[in-house]
Design an enzyme around this catalytic site. Sequence first.
Site, short mmCIF file in Angstrom:
data_model
loop_
_atom_site.label_atom_id
_atom_site.label_comp_id
_atom_site.label_asym_id
_atom_site.label_seq_id
_atom_site.Cartn_x
_atom_site.Cartn_y
_atom_site.Cartn_z
N ASN A 1 -10.91 -2.88 -5.51
CA ASN A 1 -10.12 -1.95 -6.33
C ASN A 1 -10.73 -1.71 -7.72
OD1 ASN A 1 -6.91 -3.00 -4.93
ND2 ASN A 1 -8.16 -1.23 -4.39
N ASP A 45 0.83 -1.22 0.00
CA ASP A 45 0.00 0.00 0.00
C ASP A 45 0.86 1.27 0.00
OD1 ASP A 45 -2.39 1.34 -0.03
OD2 ASP A 45 -2.66 1.27 2.15
C1 IPE Z 1 -5.50 -2.78 -0.18
O1 IPE Z 1 -5.18 -1.44 -0.31
C2 IPE Z 1 -5.41 -3.46 -1.50
C3 IPE Z 1 -4.07 -3.55 -2.06
C4 IPE Z 1 -2.97 -3.11 -1.56
C5 IPE Z 1 -4.01 -4.20 -3.34
P1 IPE Z 1 -6.27 -0.32 -0.55
O2 IPE Z 1 -5.54 0.94 -0.67
O3 IPE Z 1 -7.18 -0.70 -1.65
O4 IPE Z 1 -7.11 -0.37 0.82
P2 IPE Z 1 -7.91 0.77 1.58
O5 IPE Z 1 -8.86 1.36 0.60
O6 IPE Z 1 -6.90 1.75 2.06
O7 IPE Z 1 -8.57 0.05 2.72
C1 IPE Z 2 -1.60 0.10 -3.35
O1 IPE Z 2 -1.36 1.45 -3.42
C2 IPE Z 2 -1.74 -0.55 -4.69
C3 IPE Z 2 -3.11 -0.93 -5.04
C4 IPE Z 2 -4.16 -0.89 -4.27
C5 IPE Z 2 -3.29 -1.42 -6.38
P1 IPE Z 2 -2.54 2.47 -3.44
O2 IPE Z 2 -2.91 2.75 -4.84
O3 IPE Z 2 -3.67 2.02 -2.57
O4 IPE Z 2 -1.86 3.76 -2.80
P2 IPE Z 2 -2.52 4.80 -1.83
O5 IPE Z 2 -3.08 4.04 -0.68
O6 IPE Z 2 -3.60 5.49 -2.61
O7 IPE Z 2 -1.41 5.70 -1.44
MG MG Z 3 -4.12 2.30 -0.64
#
Ligand code: IPE
Ligand code: IPE
Ligand code: MG
Length: 255
Positions: free
Chosen positions: A81, A33
């Site tokens: 996602n 993340d």
């Molecule tokens: C969890 O991260 C999913 C992945 C890292 C693939 P998200 O960024 O989607 O989760 P939330 O929205 O912060 O809970």
């Molecule tokens: C995690 O990084 C990757 C995926 C969920 C695909 P994020 O895209 O959630 O990054 P933040 O949380 O917005 O910084």
């Molecule tokens: Mg995220």
Amino acid sequence: MFKFIKRNRNNDDKEIIELDYDRMPKHIAIIMDGNGRWAKERGLPRMMGHREGMKTIKKILDRSAHLGVKYLTLYAFSTENWNRPKDEVNALMNLIIEFAQKEGENLHKNNVKFNTIGDISKLPSNSLKAIKDLKELTKNNEGIVLNIALNYGGRNEIVYATKKICEKVCKGDINIEDINENLMSMNLYTKGMPDPDLIIRPSGEQRLSNYLLWQSAYSEFWYSNIKWPDFSERNLEKAIYDYQNRDRRFGKVKQ
Ligand code: IPE
Ligand code: IPE
Ligand code: MG
């Protein structure tokens, strides 16, 4: 050959951490993340963060294999996602292909077995093909298992397992009395794998976000503010060090 490896912590030569080779976590799961925020901080499009995050995978996989970890499970795309802007979803799907093309041969050379968890049937056909080809290429490898969680959701997985079990009951292959925790585990995407010993979430969030709900019953959690593109081998070792210094009781009383 040697029981401990010594690493400096935070580039500070005075601080040494020792890892016990005999007590390495067998299975580490990571919620990758913070890619978007990493990019935003630099005034870059979110996609640049995802691209940079892909480089981190290679570093962390190599170090995990070197340390003797048997399974590395990385959360790459959740069932939720899909609700992101279309452009970002498309870019992520293309990144999967890029990863397979750029890293595939290297994974194979390093004896890595590539696997996925989640409902990959919903992925675009070209991403799906890249995944299937890489699984095929690496299927007989016996080194670390790299599990990528794609279109993965813990709740979705439990529903999927429940349906499979119900089917077996309806067909008369098993009785209701045969349903137990072991049977549930054997019908999850992680069938045959040990539960994660350690779950790491960088980027500052302290939640599971639908990751490995069943399997995490007794996992140790490790959080950090570092965003995934900045996550280093040293951070991984620090997480393992902390893990090794915890007391896992599994509900029992310490002797
Ligand atoms: C969890 O991260 C999913 C992945 C890292 C693939 P998200 O960024 O989607 O989760 P939330 O929205 O912060 O809970
Ligand atoms: C995690 O990084 C990757 C995926 C969920 C695909 P994020 O895209 O959630 O990054 P933040 O949380 O917005 O910084
Ligand atoms: Mg995220």
